[in-house]
Design a protein around this motif. Structure first.
Motif, short mmCIF file in Angstrom:
data_model
loop_
_atom_site.label_atom_id
_atom_site.label_comp_id
_atom_site.label_asym_id
_atom_site.label_seq_id
_atom_site.Cartn_x
_atom_site.Cartn_y
_atom_site.Cartn_z
N PRO A 1 -3.68 4.91 -5.82
CA PRO A 1 -2.41 4.46 -5.13
C PRO A 1 -2.38 5.32 -3.77
O PRO A 1 -1.80 4.32 -2.80
N ASP A 2 -3.07 6.14 -3.35
CA ASP A 2 -3.08 6.62 -1.98
C ASP A 2 -3.77 5.69 -1.33
O ASP A 2 -3.74 5.79 0.24
N GLY A 3 -4.62 4.78 -1.50
CA GLY A 3 -5.59 3.87 -0.72
C GLY A 3 -5.06 2.64 -0.77
O GLY A 3 -5.06 1.90 0.21
N ARG A 4 -3.95 2.22 -1.57
CA ARG A 4 -3.45 0.78 -1.56
C ARG A 4 -2.67 0.69 -0.41
O ARG A 4 -2.50 -0.57 -0.05
N ARG B 1 -2.77 1.88 2.46
CA ARG B 1 -3.61 2.14 3.77
C ARG B 1 -4.46 1.05 4.15
O ARG B 1 -5.22 0.40 3.62
N THR C 1 -1.64 -4.95 1.10
CA THR C 1 -1.14 -3.82 1.64
C THR C 1 0.39 -3.92 2.02
O THR C 1 0.95 -2.86 1.77
N GLU D 1 2.40 -3.26 -0.91
CA GLU D 1 2.47 -1.93 -1.13
C GLU D 1 3.25 -1.02 -0.54
O GLU D 1 4.12 -0.22 -1.15
N ARG D 2 3.18 -1.45 0.83
CA ARG D 2 4.16 -0.56 1.72
C ARG D 2 5.58 -0.95 1.31
O ARG D 2 6.32 -0.06 1.35
N ALA E 1 6.67 1.03 -1.51
CA ALA E 1 6.77 2.41 -1.39
C ALA E 1 8.13 2.56 -0.74
O ALA E 1 8.86 3.47 -0.81
#
Length: 175
Positions: free
Chosen positions: A95-98, A100, A156, A159-160, A163
């Motif tokens: 999840p922390d890479g999706r 970026r 990306t 995903e952002r 978030a």
């Protein structure tokens, strides 16, 4: 209070749509490279059309409209399917890479290379040998930069957006 349907960037719908968008980018890049190398810009379209219509698209005088329809259709169908495969891959990413850019860019470009490997070296070599008539290194670069990279950047952004939606929902529920 009605529960909001959870938005997932790695949905099959996004896979299809993002795959189509990346497929358009790749298709245009393929045509530009063909033209720049002194070939017909329709060569990549004919290569895709030949998957459906057979190798006669290179020799017979088939109507260009029919060739374009078949070529674009095959190319975009494959791009949409590959987009769905990328959505499955994206769901497996940490999840922390999706969200970026640099992480997704690397994954996307590797995915583009994998698409080239499957399409040109495995399937093409076995069934559609005309895919091997073009220089392969530029094809690797085209698939990495003009398919995998745009595909990854679209995921990306999604995903952002997810978030931000989650952060806004958390802020409104705690207020």
């Amino acid at each position: 209070m009605t529960a909001r349907r959870r938005y997932t960037p790695w949905s099959a719908t996004n896979g299809v749509l993002f795959g189509l968008a990346a497929g358009v980018v790749l298709g245009l890049a393929e045509m530009v490279v063909a033209l720049a190398s002194g070939d017909s810009p329709w060569r990549p379209v004919r290569m895709s059309a030949a998957v459906l219509l057979g190798p006669r698209v290179f020799t017979e005088g088939l109507p260009l409209g029919r060739v374009v329809l078949a070529g674009v259709g095959v190319h975009l169908a494959v791009a949409a399917v590959m987009g769905v495969f990328y959505s499955f891959l994206d769901a497996l990413l940490p999840p922390d890479g999706r969200g970026r850019w640099e992480f997704q860019a690397a994954v996307g470009m590797l995915f583009g290379i994998a698409v080239w490997l499957v399409d040109f070296q495995f399937i093409g070599r076995g069934y559609y040998v005309w895919f091997l008539d073009v220089p392969q290194f530029p094809q690797i670069v085209l698939h990495a930069v003009f398919f995998g990279l745009p595909l990854a950047m679209l995921f990306t952004m999604a995903e952002r957006r997810r978030a931000l939606m989650d952060a806004a929902e958390s802020a409104s529920s705690s207020a």
